[in-house]
Design an enzyme around this catalytic site. Structure first.
Site, PDB file in Angstrom:
ATOM      1  N   GLY A 209     -67.181  20.542   8.489  1.00  0.00           N
ATOM      2  CA  GLY A 209     -66.088  19.739   9.052  1.00  0.00           C
ATOM      3  C   GLY A 209     -64.865  19.814   8.162  1.00  0.00           C
ATOM      4  O   GLY A 209     -64.747  20.720   7.334  1.00  0.00           O
ATOM      5  N   ASN A 210     -63.946  18.889   8.334  1.00  0.00           N
ATOM      6  CA  ASN A 210     -62.773  18.823   7.453  1.00  0.00           C
ATOM      7  C   ASN A 210     -62.356  17.354   7.311  1.00  0.00           C
ATOM      8  O   ASN A 210     -62.986  16.473   7.877  1.00  0.00           O
ATOM      9  CB  ASN A 210     -61.634  19.704   7.981  1.00  0.00           C
ATOM     10  CG  ASN A 210     -61.200  19.290   9.369  1.00  0.00           C
ATOM     11  OD1 ASN A 210     -60.702  18.192   9.565  1.00  0.00           O
ATOM     12  ND2 ASN A 210     -61.405  20.173  10.346  1.00  0.00           N
ATOM     13  N   PHE A 211     -61.278  17.140   6.540  1.00  0.00           N
ATOM     14  CA  PHE A 211     -60.929  15.769   6.155  1.00  0.00           C
ATOM     15  C   PHE A 211     -60.025  15.042   7.155  1.00  0.00           C
ATOM     16  O   PHE A 211     -59.512  13.972   6.860  1.00  0.00           O
ATOM     17  CB  PHE A 211     -60.255  15.770   4.776  1.00  0.00           C
ATOM     18  CG  PHE A 211     -61.154  16.269   3.686  1.00  0.00           C
ATOM     19  CD1 PHE A 211     -62.263  15.534   3.306  1.00  0.00           C
ATOM     20  CD2 PHE A 211     -60.904  17.483   3.047  1.00  0.00           C
ATOM     21  CE1 PHE A 211     -63.110  15.982   2.300  1.00  0.00           C
ATOM     22  CE2 PHE A 211     -61.741  17.939   2.045  1.00  0.00           C
ATOM     23  CZ  PHE A 211     -62.853  17.194   1.667  1.00  0.00           C
ATOM     24  N   SER A 212     -59.810  15.614   8.341  1.00  0.00           N
ATOM     25  CA  SER A 212     -58.913  14.934   9.297  1.00  0.00           C
ATOM     26  C   SER A 212     -59.515  13.597   9.744  1.00  0.00           C
ATOM     27  O   SER A 212     -60.691  13.516  10.115  1.00  0.00           O
ATOM     28  CB  SER A 212     -58.663  15.829  10.514  1.00  0.00           C
ATOM     29  OG  SER A 212     -57.988  15.098  11.501  1.00  0.00           O
ATOM     30  N   ALA A 277     -57.386  19.172  13.673  1.00  0.00           N
ATOM     31  CA  ALA A 277     -57.726  20.177  12.671  1.00  0.00           C
ATOM     32  C   ALA A 277     -59.019  20.837  13.158  1.00  0.00           C
ATOM     33  O   ALA A 277     -60.120  20.331  12.918  1.00  0.00           O
ATOM     34  CB  ALA A 277     -57.908  19.522  11.312  1.00  0.00           C
TER      35      ALA A 277
END
Ligand code: PMT
Length: 409
Positions: A209-212, A277
């Protein structure tokens, strides 16, 4: 301009500037508004309910029950009645309570029930206004969508000079008139917004995943909806919630799901704003069982590329449709953003850089430069994501209002 027939809820808290609320009430009434006043206990120390009810033509509310006959004042009904709420003057204490949901009086309880736009006109001593706690609460209110009417500079009750004087009633009325004149300027516009991260499953318990956080996309959705647009918000996994009746929310998990939802919805839209994102890659295989360590030192994941949602929309985009992308960059920011306008067929791209403090993932603020397909740009200072959302919408959807604010590349 007029405020004919508008229902204005005027909240008054305990500041010396409360004397200006009498003029404000009179001006609102003169413009054709109906004014209901809610006052805090401290507010009554500065101006009497008798004066205010004479000017507004309505009983002034300060308690949950009327002490003489026990009539119940419904904050929920007031929240539904009002076309706008203005808290003027707003003290540091009232701002703090509003920012933190401390509903221990009728004014803040009513604020928590409001469905319409809320304006706050702070009034306090300069040091209180500058204090980090007050500024934090003001920023929090801004990111909750409250419109702050900045105090002006001048002589304060303490006889010190500085920023903290409540804005003059004439200017507050002008701000309200402006708001109602442009309040529904996106009515009937259909806007699709992508928000948040995507999660790409590795096995039943893990993902890439990512930090959005989704905050930028949700701010865009709230701003568009509050201006009358019909919003479809396609969001990856996030802890955020939406309550505006103009927002239809579609929850997805992965890039493939977001791609499918966006392709289905976009043909019905006037505008797409792609702030999600989206993971560019996903694991080639998703394990059915939790992957066990079993003594292995290394684990290699094979990744395959995800569909590019923006590029797919660019291919089916009709001339009358508008697409606005985001570019999250760490180097060669403008050059990379300009390339994305071309590759993804965007009309505008919103560049945010991880090199700027307070910008990008998870913050309540962002710092953006908006670049247009025809080679122009507008750069903005660090602002709350809600204000950034307003700048994006005004730039792309109300270009005539900002004609002379572009720089040519
Ligand atoms: O959610 P927050 O915590 O508030 O953070 C906001 C944000 C930093 C996520 C947001 O402001 C932002 O920059 N979003 C875009 C992040 C990104 O993926 O940028 P990119 O440069 O990799 O992608 C360019 C554009 O293509 C974006 O509009 C993106 O949505 C889109 N894209 C990317 C990949 C893909 N497979 N499909 C896409 O549509």
């Amino acid at each position: 301009m007029s405020l004919q027939g508008k229902h204005i809820l005027l909240g008054i808290s305990g500041s010396i500037a409360a004397y200006k609320s009498a003029t404000l009430t009179r001006l609102l009434i003169k413009k054709g508004a109906e004014v209901q006043i809610v006052i805090t206990q401290a507010g009554k120390e500065f101006i009497t309910p008798v004066t205010l009810s004479a000017l507004s033509g309505r009983p002034v509310i300060s308690q949950f029950f009327a002490s003489d006959d026990g009539t119940w004042h419904s904050h929920v009904d007031l929240g539904l009645w009002a076309d706008a709420m203005i808290v003027a003057p707003a003290t540091a204490s009232t701002i703090g309570k509003m920012a933190n949901g401390i509903a221990d009086n009728m004014l803040v309880t009513t604020y928590l029930s409001m469905k319409a736009a809320v304006f706050v006109a702070p009034a306090m001593d300069l040091d209180m206004y500058k204090h980090i706690s007050t500024q934090r609460n003001i920023e929090r209110l801004k990111s909750d969508g409250v419109r702050i009417i900045d105090p002006t500079e001048g002589e304060l009750a303490s006889h010190l000079e500085g920023k903290g004087r409540m804005e003059e009633p004439e200017n507050i009325v002008a701000i309200l008139e402006q708001f109602f004149a442009s309040g529904n300027d996106l009515e009937k516009k259909k806007i699709m917004i992508t928000a948040g991260p995507t999660y790409e499953r590795i096995d039943p318990v893990r993902f890439i995943g990512n930090f959005s956080s989704g905050k930028m996309g949700f701010a865009l959705a709230e701003e568009s909806a509050s201006r009358g647009a019909e919003v479809t918000l396609i969001t990856g996994p996030t802890a955020l919630s939406t309550s505006h009746p103009n927002i239809v929310r579609v929850d997805v998990e992965s890039a493939i799901e977001m791609h499918a939802a966006a392709l289905k919805i976009f043909p019905l839209m006037d505008v797409a704003i792609l702030s999600a994102a989206v993971a560019d890659y996903r694991p080639e295989q998703v394990a059915d069982e939790k992957i066990k360590r079993s003594g292995k030192e290394n684990l290699t994941l094979s990744l395959v590329s995800n569909p590019d949602i923006a590029a797919s929309l660019g291919e089916i985009k009709k001339p009358e449709q508008l697409t606005i992308g985001f570019a999250l960059e760490t180097s060669n920011e403008e050059i990379n953003a300009i390339k994305k306008i071309e590759n993804k067929h965007f009309d505008y791209i919103v560049l945010n850089s991880l090199n700027d403090q307070g910008a990008g993932f998870a913050h309540d603020t962002n710092k953006v430069t908006i670049l247009s397909r025809d080679g122009k740009k507008r750069s903005f200072p660090l602002k709350s994501k809600r204000e950034v959302a307003k700048d994006i919408i005004d730039t792309a959807l109300k270009p005539s209002t900002i004609d002379n604010e572009w720089l040519y590349l």
